[in-house]
Enzyme design. Structure first.
Site, PDB file in Angstrom:
ATOM      1  CE1 TYR A  13      -4.039  -2.583   5.432  1.00  0.00           C
ATOM      2  CE2 TYR A  13      -3.615  -0.050   5.415  1.00  0.00           C
ATOM      3  CZ  TYR A  13      -3.600  -1.373   5.209  1.00  0.00           C
ATOM      4  OH  TYR A  13      -4.379  -1.149   3.710  1.00  0.00           O
TER       5      TYR A  13
ATOM      6  CE  LYS B 134      -1.392  -3.907   2.937  1.00  0.00           C
ATOM      7  NZ  LYS B 134      -2.310  -5.443   2.585  1.00  0.00           N
TER       8      LYS B 134
ATOM      9  CB  SER C 142      -1.097  -0.165   1.217  1.00  0.00           C
ATOM     10  OG  SER C 142      -1.736   1.555   1.605  1.00  0.00           O
TER      11      SER C 142
HETATM   12  N1  UFG Z   1     -12.332  10.570   3.454  1.00  0.00           N
HETATM   13  C1  UFG Z   1     -13.871  11.437   3.315  1.00  0.00           C
HETATM   14  N2  UFG Z   1     -14.715  10.610   5.045  1.00  0.00           N
HETATM   15  C2  UFG Z   1     -14.914   9.724   4.439  1.00  0.00           C
HETATM   16  C3  UFG Z   1     -13.387   8.891   4.659  1.00  0.00           C
HETATM   17  C4  UFG Z   1     -12.309   9.262   3.742  1.00  0.00           C
HETATM   18  O1  UFG Z   1     -13.738  12.872   3.980  1.00  0.00           O
HETATM   19  O2  UFG Z   1     -15.463   9.221   4.793  1.00  0.00           O
HETATM   20  C5  UFG Z   1     -11.216  11.278   3.271  1.00  0.00           C
HETATM   21  C6  UFG Z   1     -10.131  11.000   4.114  1.00  0.00           C
HETATM   22  O3  UFG Z   1     -10.300  11.875   4.569  1.00  0.00           O
HETATM   23  C7  UFG Z   1      -9.320  11.298   2.948  1.00  0.00           C
HETATM   24  C8  UFG Z   1      -9.811  10.329   1.402  1.00  0.00           C
HETATM   25  O4  UFG Z   1     -11.369  10.885   1.775  1.00  0.00           O
HETATM   26  O5  UFG Z   1      -8.597  12.230   2.338  1.00  0.00           O
HETATM   27  C9  UFG Z   1     -10.336   8.687   0.807  1.00  0.00           C
HETATM   28  O6  UFG Z   1      -9.769   8.187   2.572  1.00  0.00           O
HETATM   29  P1  UFG Z   1      -9.383   6.557   2.595  1.00  0.00           P
HETATM   30  O7  UFG Z   1     -10.253   6.788   4.157  1.00  0.00           O
HETATM   31  O8  UFG Z   1     -10.998   6.305   1.191  1.00  0.00           O
HETATM   32  O9  UFG Z   1      -8.745   6.690   2.046  1.00  0.00           O
HETATM   33  P2  UFG Z   1      -6.835   6.252   2.579  1.00  0.00           P
HETATM   34  O10 UFG Z   1      -6.352   7.378   1.674  1.00  0.00           O
HETATM   35  O11 UFG Z   1      -7.058   7.034   4.065  1.00  0.00           O
HETATM   36  O12 UFG Z   1      -6.372   5.426   2.467  1.00  0.00           O
HETATM   37  C10 UFG Z   1      -6.422   4.283   1.754  1.00  0.00           C
HETATM   38  C11 UFG Z   1      -6.641   2.658   2.249  1.00  0.00           C
HETATM   39  C12 UFG Z   1      -5.401   2.526   2.813  1.00  0.00           C
HETATM   40  C13 UFG Z   1      -4.263   2.192   2.685  1.00  0.00           C
HETATM   41  C14 UFG Z   1      -4.189   4.198   2.417  1.00  0.00           C
HETATM   42  C15 UFG Z   1      -2.626   4.509   1.704  1.00  0.00           C
HETATM   43  O13 UFG Z   1      -7.770   2.683   2.870  1.00  0.00           O
HETATM   44  O14 UFG Z   1      -5.414   0.825   3.429  1.00  0.00           O
HETATM   45  O15 UFG Z   1      -5.465   4.280   1.339  1.00  0.00           O
HETATM   46  O16 UFG Z   1      -2.900   5.579   1.456  1.00  0.00           O
HETATM   47  F1  UFG Z   1      -3.630   2.167   3.761  1.00  0.00           F
END
Ligand code: UFG
Length: 351
Positions: free
Chosen positions: A162, A166, A137
């Site tokens: 988590y 990775k 990831s």
């Molecule tokens: N976000 C929101 N509202 C939500 C969920 C997320 O505003 O309900 C925002 C987060 O703050 C972030 C973006 O949307 O800016 C993406 O969030 P995600 O949770 O969809 O994804 P992440 O980038 O946090 O995490 C993903 C994967 C992880 C991995 C990571 C690596 O889910 O498994 O990318 O960068 F580790």
């Protein structure tokens, strides 16, 4: 894995093959002619995905698929799988993946994700199968100093268990190659996989309240949730919301097949970013999904979520030049396919 083997003579073990990325990769493998063995304990997936795979690829191709309901950490069960199948290579997806939950349950996360990887590679070694693709990831890059991220960008300390799993599994697999140069390891660092199979038959089906943005947005679109919660609008980005490199799960699946074909007959350890190279903000996602589903989705601005980085996106030059792989789909395609899946399966596979 021998260079000379044709896909139809190549048996690929897919751990976590009933999950979101795993199931789409299985479809691409079957369509590419491979023999596929899934090992999945269904702890965070549904057996119903197997019927959907069958519907997509057709009965003839589905005959090349074998399913074992087993925990990868169950050495006896896994040994049986390797005894019964002449596995040439493994694609290892199985693992717990909820960032927030990992903070609450570090023992479960370390023991499951790292434990199952150690069991897997040990059983692989016993069966002289030394080719593995690992589901890594972009989280290993942490909060980046520079964008875009290349494979040479430094790994940074993880912000949750988590992420550490990775991070460490990458190191563990790298150590195998140092100890025994016969190992053949490919680490694929995914950015943010979203979208669904264009048929609407397969997609992301998280249990409980989705942690990730896209499944949450899709559930708002289908009326299961009231509004999108936007975690922070005071980031140093054009509209203040977090920026990510979203990649269509079909592109990601194709990336695995490209890596598998490329690694045949090789040894060593290689890392590839799989992304699109393009950053998209949370508000841009809400807008794109609104266009896909035909109504303006409500959203509320919330405080930042702990552990979130401001922005990340990939430099995918290496995957393009070495694997000959490049993402084809854009955000509009991802939202269209995600909506197609969600609107036809409002409650996921169990609906
Ligand atoms: N976000 C929101 N509202 C939500 C969920 C997320 O505003 O309900 C925002 C987060 O703050 C972030 C973006 O949307 O800016 C993406 O969030 P995600 O949770 O969809 O994804 P992440 O980038 O946090 O995490 C993903 C994967 C992880 C991995 C990571 C690596 O889910 O498994 O990318 O960068 F580790």
């Amino acid at each position: 894995m021998s260079n000379a083997k044709l896909p139809q003579d190549t048996c690929v073990l897919v751990t976590g093959g009933c999950g979101f990325i795993g199931s789409h990769t299985v479809v691409k493998l079957l369509e590419g002619g491979y023999q596929v063995v899934i090992v999945d304990d269904l702890s965070n997936s549904s057996e119903k995905v197997l019927d959907r795979i069958d519907q997509i690829v057709g009965d003839e191709a589905a005959e090349r698929l074998t399913f074992y309901r087993a925990d990868v950490n169950d050495r006896t069960a896994l040994t049986e799988v390797f005894d019964e199948n002449d596995v040439d290579a493994t694609i290892h997806f199985a693992g717990f993946k909820a960032v927030g939950e990992s903070v609450q349950k570090p023992i479960e996360y370390y023991s499951n994700n790292i434990g199952n990887t150690l069991t897997l590679v040990d059983v692989m070694r016993e069966h002289d199968c030394k080719s593995i693709i690992f589901s890594s990831s972009a989280t290993v890059y942490g909060d980046p100093d520079e964008l875009p991220l290349t494979e040479g960008s430094p790994k940074k300390p993880a912000t949750n268990p988590y992420g550490w799993t990775k991070w460490m599994i990458e190191e563990i697999l790298g150590s195998l190659v140092v100890a025994d140069p016969a190992w053949n390891v490919v680490l694929l660092r995914y950015f943010n996989p979203i979208g669904a199979h264009p048929s609407g038959l397969m997609g992301e089906d998280p249990k409980g309240i989705p942690n990730n943005l896209l499944p949450y947005v899709a559930q708002v679109a289908v009326g299961r949730r009231d509004a999108v919660h936007v975690f922070g609008n005071d980031y140093d980005t054009p509209d203040g919301t977090g920026v990510r490199d979203y990649i269509h799960v079909m592109d990601l699946a194709a990336g695995h097949v490209a890596a598998l074909a490329w690694m045949a007959g090789r040894t060593g350890c290689e890392v590839f970013n799989l992304g699109t190279g393009k950053g998209t903000s949370v508000l841009e996602i809400v807008k794109a999904f609104s266009a896909a589903c035909g109504r303006d989705l409500p959203y509320v601005i919330e405080p930042r979520r702990a552990g979130d980085v401001t922005a990340n996106w990939a430099d995918c030059t290496k995957a393009r030049e070495v694997l000959g792989w490049e993402a084809e789909f854009g955000i509009a395609d991802m939202c269209r396919d995600s909506w197609n899946w969600q609107s036809h399966n409002p409650n996921g596979y169990e609906g």
